[in-house]
Design a protein around this motif. Structure first.
Motif, PDB file in Angstrom:
ATOM      1  N   SER A  10       7.823 -47.242  38.694  1.00 38.98           N
ATOM      2  CA  SER A  10       8.050 -47.435  37.256  1.00 38.98           C
ATOM      3  C   SER A  10       9.404 -48.106  37.028  1.00 38.98           C
ATOM      4  O   SER A  10       9.511 -49.079  36.268  1.00 38.98           O
ATOM      5  N   ARG A  27      19.036 -43.109  43.356  1.00 41.64           N
ATOM      6  CA  ARG A  27      19.218 -42.061  44.359  1.00 41.64           C
ATOM      7  C   ARG A  27      18.674 -42.537  45.707  1.00 41.64           C
ATOM      8  O   ARG A  27      19.320 -42.372  46.736  1.00 41.64           O
ATOM      9  N   THR A  28      17.492 -43.163  45.677  1.00 40.26           N
ATOM     10  CA  THR A  28      16.895 -43.641  46.926  1.00 40.26           C
ATOM     11  C   THR A  28      16.338 -45.045  46.699  1.00 40.26           C
ATOM     12  O   THR A  28      15.532 -45.239  45.789  1.00 40.26           O
ATOM     13  N   THR A  45      14.172 -45.185  40.554  1.00 39.03           N
ATOM     14  CA  THR A  45      13.863 -46.500  41.119  1.00 39.03           C
ATOM     15  C   THR A  45      12.602 -46.440  41.991  1.00 39.03           C
ATOM     16  O   THR A  45      12.553 -46.995  43.084  1.00 39.03           O
TER      17      THR A  45
END
Ligand code: NA7
Length: 560
Positions: free
Chosen positions: A197, A217-218, A194
């Motif tokens: 792209s 994940r973040t 995330t």
């Protein structure tokens, strides 16, 4: 001023060249244009099947530039500026690729380039001061100079995800997206990554897929692009003389001018700290900039990326926007970045990214809270839950800035591989040259502004410097030039001390190398944009003395 005599023997299949140019993206293409004007013989190698570099590979749905199209283009040709019409404020990848092809055709830049060809060896010969380059297609060429325009974001990371090889369906990287497209309709798509792209692709994938599961994940900060026709304030800023405007971009910190929204002049003055404004003023200014779209938002106050308190305020503003857009409060919480300061990673621009999570066919899995345990033939298992998928998309980033040079891994004086020299520090001088690697120039190397300055324009400026350097060597009868290690160390100290005054260094990002396991932690970009280019030009004007050593040119016989 060719240095390669017509008597030079043909080695294998390719005649010797003065310059080998690596890459046919924006940097490489312009290098062909500019160095050909010096009368040098050129040979170019490009791993892709066509021109465009990053814009050739990243053909994923939704790919766009995050710099406005009227700024993200070459400035060297008035005719080119006059004849090319961008259709949108932020150009799509296909349109940018059409532009790169147009430039290549218009200036006949393909004729020296071998496509579908990857470099497998690049070795300096101390006795002849020449480089020998070999390719995966069995070609070999000898050259005096290497211009590495190999790209800042062209070495994708293959993520370490447990049992990824067990997946039976197709796996697609955004960084190598098939040009013919991928059929997503009705499919259950799993999406990992995330960053920019992912944030660009996810809304489009969601429209096409049967179901989309995003494994985050973040969370990242993203601003609305508000794409569309070029806005009026931008047209007004450019004025009637677009070539003059485009040239003036060279003298700006990031390679472009920001047009502030029309309503701002009443309430906004440049150069203030966010802390000097009242909460109402900040709210009004940030709302106006949010609505007008683009990264002009970061120009609202001068201290957003250096003052933690100003940064906290702007971060909270963006969180409030995310909460306004996303219906489900828990999902909104998961989408709010809290582990890094606003804009300390590459700021994303999106079209309906956060709103995508209101769709019934989209789910968000927080894989920091519930890590991926394994991939099976038809699912991703995370936190004890199995998420069935038909297609896996990976937008997991790049070994940025240094990665593409390390893939080439040139061997310099004494056969010393760059991978050894750069084992714990990416030493360069001016972000363009490396001690022990004579006559090897990098465009957008570690320690240059790179991605923090509009790339086509930065490439033009780097190439002008390289052309001057080659001309200087020719006029002074010098054969090889390289920086000293002392100059590299001083350059490193300068880059690092500038970065340490910002919030960039507090963040695990690809700017600092933290996204690649084991990569040395180092800020990889010079933060002073046009001042950087003034600086390297001053060194050129003074005869390439400061920080460099040169040696006499060897006889032509020695090169054959
Ligand atoms: P980025 O910005 O580096 O983003 C990569 C994303 O992939 C990011 O969300 C990562 O999460 C995620 N990632 C990477 N490895 C993994 C693994 N193993 N598991 C789960 N998630 C992972 O790359 P982009 O291609 O989006 O953008 C690069 C630049 O291209 C962009 O800034 C523009 O300038 C153009 P993480 O944040 O590391 O937790």
């Amino acid at each position: 001023m060719s240095r390669t005599t017509s008597e030079s023997p043909v080695r294998d299949t390719i005649p010797d060249a003065d310059v080998v140019i690596v890459g046919a993206g924006f940097g490489g293409l312009y290098a062909h244009y500019r160095l050909r004007q010096l009368g040098l013989t050129l040979k170019g190698f490009e791993a892709a099947a066509g021109v465009g570099g990053t814009w050739w590979w990243n053909a994923y749905p939704g790919a766009r530039c995050d710099v406005e199209s009227l700024d993200y283009c070459y400035s060297f040709s008035e005719e080119l500026l006059a004849e090319w019409e961008w259709s949108e404020r932020f150009a799509t990848q296909p349109e940018i690729l059409r532009y790169a092809n147009h430039v290549a055709d218009r200036f006949d830049l393909r004729r020296d380039i071998l496509f579908d060809t990857r470099i497998t060896a690049c070795n300096f010969d101390d006795d002849t001061d020449r480089w020998t380059v070999e390719t995966d297609t069995g070609k070999r060429v000898s050259a005096c100079f290497i211009v590495a325009a190999s790209g800042c974001l062209s070495a994708p990371i293959l993520p370490d995800i447990p049992r990824i090889e067990s997946f039976a369906g197709p796996v697609h990287y955004t960084s190598a997206w098939p040009h013919e497209g991928v059929e997503l309709s009705g499919k259950r798509v799993g999406f990992i990554g995330t960053g920019s792209s992912g944030i660009q692709a996810i809304p489009i994938v969601a429209e096409q897929a049967g179901h989309l599961t995003v494994f985050q994940r973040t969370p990242n900060f993203s601003l609305p692009a508000k794409n569309g026709p070029v806005p009026e304030p931008k047209r007004a800023l450019i004025g009637p003389d677009y070539p003059a405007y485009a040239r003036s971009n060279k003298h700006t910190p990031a390679g472009y001018h920001v047009a502030m929204p029309e309503e701002l002049p009443d309430i906004w003055t440049p150069g203030r700290s966010a802390l000097d404004a009242t909460p109402e003023e900040r709210e009004a200014i940030w709302n106006a900039l949010w609505e007008s779209g683009g990264t002009g938002f970061t120009g609202s106050y001068i201290d957003l990326t250096i003052n933690p308190e100003s940064n906290r305020l702007v971060s909270e503003f963006v969180h409030s926007k995310i909460r306004e857009i996303v219906d489900d409060p828990e999902t909104a919480d998961r989408l709010c970045p809290t582990d890094h300061p606003f804009a300390s990673k590459r700021l994303c621009l999106d079209t309906d990214y956060f709103a995508t999570f209101n769709r019934a066919n989209v789910s968000l899995v927080d894989i920091k809270a519930t890590p991926i345990e394994r991939i099976t033939a038809d699912s991703v298992e995370a936190g004890g839950v199995s998420h069935p998928i038909d297609i896996l998309v990976l937008a997991t980033g790049f070994d940025a800035v240094s990665g593409s040079m390390l893939k080439i891994n040139p061997k310099g004086r004494g056969g010393h591989p760059l991978a050894d020299k750069w084992g714990d520090r990416f030493d360069t001088y001016l972000g363009m040259m490396i001690a022990g690697y004579p006559n090897l120039f990098m465009i957008h190397g570690p320690g240059a502004p790179g991605v923090l300055f509009t790339m086509p324009l930065g490439g033009e400026r780097h190439t002008a410097w390289i052309a001057n350097c080659i001309r200087h060597l020719d006029e002074t009868g010098l054969g090889a030039i390289e920086p000293t290690e002392e100059a590299e160390a001083a350059w490193d100290r300068e880059i690092t001390s500038m970065a340490e005054r910002t919030l960039y260094m507090r963040t695990n990002s690809w700017y600092t190398g933290a996204n690649v396991p084991g990569k040395p932690r180092q800020f990889l970009a010079h933060l002073q944009g046009s001042k950087y280019f003034d600086r390297i030009n001053a060194i050129a004007d003074e005869g390439f003395v400061d920080g460099f050593v040169s040696e006499e040119r060897r006889s032509v016989d020695a090169s054959v």
